[in-house]
Every structure is written in C-alpha cells, then in structure tokens.
Design a protein around this motif. Structure first.
Motif, PDB file in Angstrom:
ATOM      1  N   ILE A 206       0.609  -1.080   0.104  1.00  0.00           N
ATOM      2  CA  ILE A 206       0.075   0.009  -0.075  1.00  0.00           C
ATOM      3  C   ILE A 206       0.944   1.137   0.128  1.00  0.00           C
ATOM      4  CG2 ILE A 206      -1.858   1.214   1.086  1.00  0.00           C
ATOM      5  CD1 ILE A 206      -2.557  -1.420   2.721  1.00  0.00           C
ATOM      6  N   THR A 207       0.672   2.172  -0.814  1.00  0.00           N
ATOM      7  CA  THR A 207       1.359   3.417  -0.830  1.00  0.00           C
ATOM      8  C   THR A 207       1.449   4.070   0.422  1.00  0.00           C
ATOM      9  OG1 THR A 207       1.771   5.427  -2.119  1.00  0.00           O
ATOM     10  CG2 THR A 207      -0.507   4.762  -1.889  1.00  0.00           C
ATOM     11  N   GLU A 208       2.624   4.416   0.797  1.00  0.00           N
ATOM     12  CA  GLU A 208       2.873   5.389   2.011  1.00  0.00           C
ATOM     13  C   GLU A 208       2.307   4.762   3.270  1.00  0.00           C
ATOM     14  OE1 GLU A 208       1.851   9.293   0.650  1.00  0.00           O
ATOM     15  OE2 GLU A 208       3.531   9.586  -0.508  1.00  0.00           O
ATOM     16  N   ASP A 209       2.354   3.645   3.302  1.00  0.00           N
ATOM     17  CA  ASP A 209       1.827   2.712   4.594  1.00  0.00           C
ATOM     18  C   ASP A 209       2.993   1.876   5.006  1.00  0.00           C
ATOM     19  OD1 ASP A 209       0.439   1.377   6.674  1.00  0.00           O
ATOM     20  OD2 ASP A 209      -1.103   0.687   5.210  1.00  0.00           O
ATOM     21  N   GLU A 211       2.787  -0.112   7.477  1.00  0.00           N
ATOM     22  CA  GLU A 211       2.251  -1.103   8.133  1.00  0.00           C
ATOM     23  C   GLU A 211       2.136  -2.267   6.815  1.00  0.00           C
ATOM     24  OE1 GLU A 211       1.445  -1.986  11.206  1.00  0.00           O
ATOM     25  OE2 GLU A 211       2.334   0.034  11.680  1.00  0.00           O
ATOM     26  N   SER A 212       2.377  -1.929   5.588  1.00  0.00           N
ATOM     27  CA  SER A 212       2.189  -2.525   4.509  1.00  0.00           C
ATOM     28  C   SER A 212       3.293  -3.352   4.041  1.00  0.00           C
ATOM     29  CB  SER A 212       1.379  -2.033   3.467  1.00  0.00           C
ATOM     30  OG  SER A 212       2.370  -1.493   2.733  1.00  0.00           O
ATOM     31  N   LEU A 213       4.684  -2.945   4.869  1.00  0.00           N
ATOM     32  CA  LEU A 213       5.997  -3.290   4.421  1.00  0.00           C
ATOM     33  C   LEU A 213       6.059  -4.740   4.257  1.00  0.00           C
ATOM     34  CD1 LEU A 213       9.198  -2.172   5.697  1.00  0.00           C
ATOM     35  CD2 LEU A 213       8.768  -4.424   6.016  1.00  0.00           C
ATOM     36  N   ILE A 214       6.743  -5.356   3.336  1.00  0.00           N
ATOM     37  CA  ILE A 214       7.013  -6.962   2.858  1.00  0.00           C
ATOM     38  C   ILE A 214       8.225  -7.274   3.157  1.00  0.00           C
ATOM     39  CG2 ILE A 214       4.847  -6.983   1.621  1.00  0.00           C
ATOM     40  CD1 ILE A 214       6.273  -7.240  -0.914  1.00  0.00           C
ATOM     41  N   LYS A 215       8.611  -8.462   3.423  1.00  0.00           N
ATOM     42  CA  LYS A 215       9.982  -8.807   3.500  1.00  0.00           C
ATOM     43  C   LYS A 215      10.149 -10.041   2.754  1.00  0.00           C
ATOM     44  CE  LYS A 215      10.749  -6.775   8.035  1.00  0.00           C
ATOM     45  NZ  LYS A 215      11.301  -7.063   9.506  1.00  0.00           N
ATOM     46  N   ALA A 216       9.122 -10.640   2.289  1.00  0.00           N
ATOM     47  CA  ALA A 216       9.357 -11.824   1.353  1.00  0.00           C
ATOM     48  C   ALA A 216       9.965 -11.469   0.017  1.00  0.00           C
ATOM     49  CB  ALA A 216       7.955 -12.441   1.053  1.00  0.00           C
ATOM     50  N   ASN A 217      11.097 -11.974  -0.425  1.00  0.00           N
ATOM     51  CA  ASN A 217      11.825 -11.849  -1.491  1.00  0.00           C
ATOM     52  C   ASN A 217      12.551 -10.330  -1.921  1.00  0.00           C
ATOM     53  OD1 ASN A 217      10.632 -14.388  -2.687  1.00  0.00           O
ATOM     54  ND2 ASN A 217       8.762 -13.212  -2.713  1.00  0.00           N
ATOM     55  N   PRO A 239       0.699  -3.876  -8.229  1.00  0.00           N
ATOM     56  CA  PRO A 239       1.992  -3.339  -8.070  1.00  0.00           C
ATOM     57  C   PRO A 239       2.358  -3.166  -6.545  1.00  0.00           C
ATOM     58  CG  PRO A 239       0.562  -1.408  -8.364  1.00  0.00           C
ATOM     59  CD  PRO A 239      -0.361  -2.835  -8.674  1.00  0.00           C
ATOM     60  N   LEU A 240       3.752  -2.967  -6.290  1.00  0.00           N
ATOM     61  CA  LEU A 240       4.257  -2.764  -5.119  1.00  0.00           C
ATOM     62  C   LEU A 240       4.452  -1.316  -4.921  1.00  0.00           C
ATOM     63  CD1 LEU A 240       6.593  -5.892  -4.348  1.00  0.00           C
ATOM     64  CD2 LEU A 240       4.482  -5.403  -3.516  1.00  0.00           C
ATOM     65  N   TYR A 241       4.909  -0.547  -3.759  1.00  0.00           N
ATOM     66  CA  TYR A 241       5.086   0.660  -3.917  1.00  0.00           C
ATOM     67  C   TYR A 241       6.330   1.117  -2.953  1.00  0.00           C
ATOM     68  CZ  TYR A 241       0.306   0.996  -5.249  1.00  0.00           C
ATOM     69  OH  TYR A 241      -0.782   0.847  -5.940  1.00  0.00           O
ATOM     70  N   TYR A 242       7.334   1.770  -3.495  1.00  0.00           N
ATOM     71  CA  TYR A 242       8.394   2.387  -2.744  1.00  0.00           C
ATOM     72  C   TYR A 242       8.152   3.649  -2.181  1.00  0.00           C
ATOM     73  CZ  TYR A 242       9.840   4.991  -6.976  1.00  0.00           C
ATOM     74  OH  TYR A 242      10.094   5.983  -8.041  1.00  0.00           O
ATOM     75  N   PHE A 243       8.598   3.915  -0.957  1.00  0.00           N
ATOM     76  CA  PHE A 243       8.060   5.326  -0.136  1.00  0.00           C
ATOM     77  C   PHE A 243       9.230   5.432   0.715  1.00  0.00           C
ATOM     78  CE2 PHE A 243       5.434   1.696   1.446  1.00  0.00           C
ATOM     79  CZ  PHE A 243       5.499   1.886   2.727  1.00  0.00           C
ATOM     80  N   CYS A 244       9.211   6.711   1.338  1.00  0.00           N
ATOM     81  CA  CYS A 244       9.693   7.059   2.737  1.00  0.00           C
ATOM     82  C   CYS A 244       8.587   7.209   3.628  1.00  0.00           C
ATOM     83  CB  CYS A 244      10.584   8.443   2.495  1.00  0.00           C
ATOM     84  SG  CYS A 244      11.241   8.927   4.098  1.00  0.00           S
ATOM     85  N   GLY A 251       7.810   8.569  -3.556  1.00  0.00           N
ATOM     86  CA  GLY A 251       8.136   7.316  -4.168  1.00  0.00           C
ATOM     87  C   GLY A 251       7.270   7.111  -5.464  1.00  0.00           C
ATOM     88  N   GLY A 252       6.889   5.784  -5.559  1.00  0.00           N
ATOM     89  CA  GLY A 252       6.135   5.516  -6.802  1.00  0.00           C
ATOM     90  C   GLY A 252       5.875   4.009  -6.840  1.00  0.00           C
ATOM     91  N   GLU A 253       5.557   3.492  -7.842  1.00  0.00           N
ATOM     92  CA  GLU A 253       5.107   2.159  -8.142  1.00  0.00           C
ATOM     93  C   GLU A 253       6.170   1.201  -8.674  1.00  0.00           C
ATOM     94  OE1 GLU A 253       2.042   1.562 -10.914  1.00  0.00           O
ATOM     95  OE2 GLU A 253       0.178   2.363  -9.313  1.00  0.00           O
ATOM     96  N   ILE A 254       6.072   0.178  -8.186  1.00  0.00           N
ATOM     97  CA  ILE A 254       7.213  -1.045  -8.629  1.00  0.00           C
ATOM     98  C   ILE A 254       6.292  -2.023  -9.195  1.00  0.00           C
ATOM     99  CG2 ILE A 254       8.839  -2.882  -8.080  1.00  0.00           C
ATOM    100  CD1 ILE A 254       9.802  -1.074  -5.812  1.00  0.00           C
ATOM    101  N   ILE A 255       6.332  -2.503 -10.669  1.00  0.00           N
ATOM    102  CA  ILE A 255       5.817  -3.353 -11.469  1.00  0.00           C
ATOM    103  C   ILE A 255       6.662  -4.474 -11.645  1.00  0.00           C
ATOM    104  CG2 ILE A 255       4.318  -3.741 -13.509  1.00  0.00           C
ATOM    105  CD1 ILE A 255       3.565  -0.721 -13.450  1.00  0.00           C
ATOM    106  N   ILE A 256       5.995  -5.770 -11.080  1.00  0.00           N
ATOM    107  CA  ILE A 256       7.021  -6.933 -11.518  1.00  0.00           C
ATOM    108  C   ILE A 256       6.374  -7.584 -12.641  1.00  0.00           C
ATOM    109  CG2 ILE A 256       7.942  -9.050 -10.433  1.00  0.00           C
ATOM    110  CD1 ILE A 256       7.240  -7.805  -7.718  1.00  0.00           C
ATOM    111  N   LYS A 257       7.267  -7.708 -13.511  1.00  0.00           N
ATOM    112  CA  LYS A 257       6.880  -8.546 -14.987  1.00  0.00           C
ATOM    113  C   LYS A 257       7.624  -9.605 -14.942  1.00  0.00           C
ATOM    114  CE  LYS A 257       4.029  -5.264 -17.321  1.00  0.00           C
ATOM    115  NZ  LYS A 257       3.036  -5.412 -18.061  1.00  0.00           N
ATOM    116  N   ASP A 258       6.975 -10.580 -16.033  1.00  0.00           N
ATOM    117  CA  ASP A 258       7.701 -11.833 -16.465  1.00  0.00           C
ATOM    118  C   ASP A 258       8.754 -11.165 -17.597  1.00  0.00           C
ATOM    119  OD1 ASP A 258       7.230 -15.068 -16.883  1.00  0.00           O
ATOM    120  OD2 ASP A 258       8.318 -13.946 -18.579  1.00  0.00           O
TER     121      ASP A 258
END
Length: 318
Positions: A206-209, A211-217, A239-244, A251-258
């Motif tokens: 979730i953008t700028e949250d 609490e939504s920080l993920i650690k998997a991968n 998408p995922l989101y990078y932020f401070c 920040g902005g979005e991170i889109i994971i593609k094949d």
C-alpha cells in the motif's frame, strides 16, 4: 478383495503438466543472467569471440536497424531526436511521427558510428582491461567462481524525492514516470548513495503505509542502512510501492513483470558480476554497462568496468 484405486486420467495429466510447468518455471534463466555467465565464461577461457558476441558490436546491420526502429525507450528516442537538426514538417505532431522521421534520417549514421569499432578496438578497449585488472590479483581463472549476476539500481535523493535509475516508457503509453519496472527471476540491488542518508526507503503493498511493508523476496526493506535486495520468483498483478515513511509523495510504483512480457520499457541497466577467488577467499566485481534486451537476448552497449576487490555484498551467500 483388494481394491485398486486409480487416479482418473485427466487428473493424472493435470498433475504431470503442472509438475512440468513448475520445472520449466524454475529452470528459466533471465537473459541478464545468461549474459553475465557468458561474459564470465569468456574471461575464464580467454575467448574473445564469445565476449564479442555478448556486445552490441555483434549485431548485423539488419538486426541493429530492427532493434533501433522498435526500441521502447523514450529516453533513447529523445536523445536521438535532440541530435536531429532538420526541421520537422507540420504534420509531425506526435512523438511517434517525429521518431519515424528521426529514425529514417539517422539510423544509418548510428550504424556507421557503431561499425567503426573494429574487433581489435573492442578487444583492446573492453576485453583486455578486464583481464589486466584480474592479473593484478594473480587470478587463476580456472578456480574463480561466479557467485551472482545482479541488476544495479543506484538510489539517490533529488528534488525532494527518491530517484531510482530507470528509463522512461514511450510517451503514448502514459506511464507514471516514477514507476519502476523489475523482472522476476533476476536479482536487483538497490544501492543508496549519501544523499539518501536518514531517509529510509520502504517497499510495501500500500502506498505510503509502513504497516504494509513486505519482507518476502526483499532483503533490507525499511532498514535505512545498506543495500536493498529484490528477487521475485513470480510476476504480480498488483503493483508494489516504494516510499519514505517520514515524507509524502517521494516514491512510486514497482511493477513486477515476467521477463518474456514485452509490455514494458526496454531499459538500460548495469549488471554486477560478483566473483570469488583465492585462499583465503576474496571477492571481486565487474560491471557491465548499458545492458539492453535485443530480441530474446541481452547485450551490453557500454564499456565494461573492472571494479576490483570488494567486501562480500549483502544478499550473496558463499
């Protein structure tokens, strides 16, 4: 009477195909990783021809023309458009129409410029400096191990926001310029510089949250110290989101593609090749610069650099 239970054929077939798909999925090798391995092997065997074939200089005229015509990279197109000195006709009112004109007038000039780099020049200016760099450490290439091929993503703080190295998508696709595209099945190393001091980069769902920080991968996510390592085995629909966490809108979005999904910009990336050698073991790196996807392969367009001895980078096991 002994009962014999048989798996229905369609279920059996589904299981077989599923297992085969999983094996194929995990056996896939990203073109960046293939490129890194091939360059390493060419140095290990001192095979210049193999090294040359990993570079842009190995392209034929037809291959180069096709690649440049269809390049999905607005920054590269803008650079060549800026070099175009002739006025555009009035009906060239879109970026695509301008690109068609720029390409038609300039692709042969770019090809001639590329073709002036002879095999001897590539060998003396790109291949031999890497071997000479290794010689200073008395490399015995037969015992050198390639530990990892990674995409290097420098992170800076500019104009009040995070800046990750990237190239823009074509303007007609109207992507947010802050969006970062990453591929699955290859490791990315986000390397913050001094300008990001005291500004922790976080990645969450979730953008700028925070609490939504993920650690998997993701290694080092939100720590505010050292590199952040991304390595996703699967693409994601969302998408995922990078932020401070301390500042909004940086920040902005991170889109994971094949990596076989071509609905994304063809970005220039630098690759880090991390190697191990010696007893006691020491670690060394080579940087392949301006790597681009050409067809189904990756080629380096910039001059590789011998970085030399480094500490074992985080996220690499040995």
């Amino acid at each position: 009477m002994t009962a014999i239970f048989r798996t229905p054929f369609f279920i059996f077939l589904t299981l077989v195909l599923s297992n085969a798909f999983q094996s194929l999925l995990y056996s896939e090798v990203h073109p960046y990783v293939n490129l890194g391995r091939n360059v390493f092997d060419s140095l290990k065997t001192q095979d210049f021809k193999k090294f040359f074939n990993q570079s842009v200089f190995s392209l034929t005229e037809t291959e180069f023309r096709t690649f440049l015509l269809n390049i999905r990279n607005q920054d590269i197109r803008n650079h060549l458009t800026d070099l175009h000195k002739l006025p555009f006709p009035e009906d060239a009112n879109t970026t695509q129409k301008k690109w068609d004109i720029v390409f038609a007038h300039n692709w042969r000039k770019e090809w001639r410029h590329l073709n002036r780099n002879t095999n001897g020049m590539v060998k003396s200016e790109s291949f031999m400096p890497l071997l000479h760099g290794a010689e200073k450490y008395s490399f015995q290439w037969q015992t050198v191990e390639l530990l990892k091929v990674e995409v290097l993503l420098p992170l800076t703080w500019q104009n009040g926001r995070f800046e990750l190295k990237r190239d823009l998508d074509l303007s007609e696709f109207e992507q947010d310029p802050r969006t970062i595209f990453v591929d699955r099945r290859v490791q990315y190393r986000i390397k913050p510089d001094k300008s990001t001091y005291s500004k922790a980069l976080m990645i969450g769902t979730i953008t700028e949250d925070s609490e939504s920080l993920i650690k998997a991968n993701i290694l080092g996510n939100g720590s505010g110290q050292g590199d952040i390592i991304l390595n996703f085995p699967f693409a994601r629909d969302a998408p995922l989101y990078y932020f401070c966490p301390d500042q909004k809108g940086v920040g902005g979005e991170i889109i994971i593609k094949d990596f076989m999904d071509y609905d994304k910009p063809n970005q220039r990336h630098d690759l880090l090749l991390t190697m191990a050698f010696g007893n006691p073991v020491k670690y060394f790196q080579i940087q392949l610069k301006d790597v681009l996807i050409v067809g189904e392969d990756a080629l380096f367009f910039g001059r590789p650099e011998w970085i030399g001895e480094v500490n074992l980078p985080s996220g690499i096991l040995y």
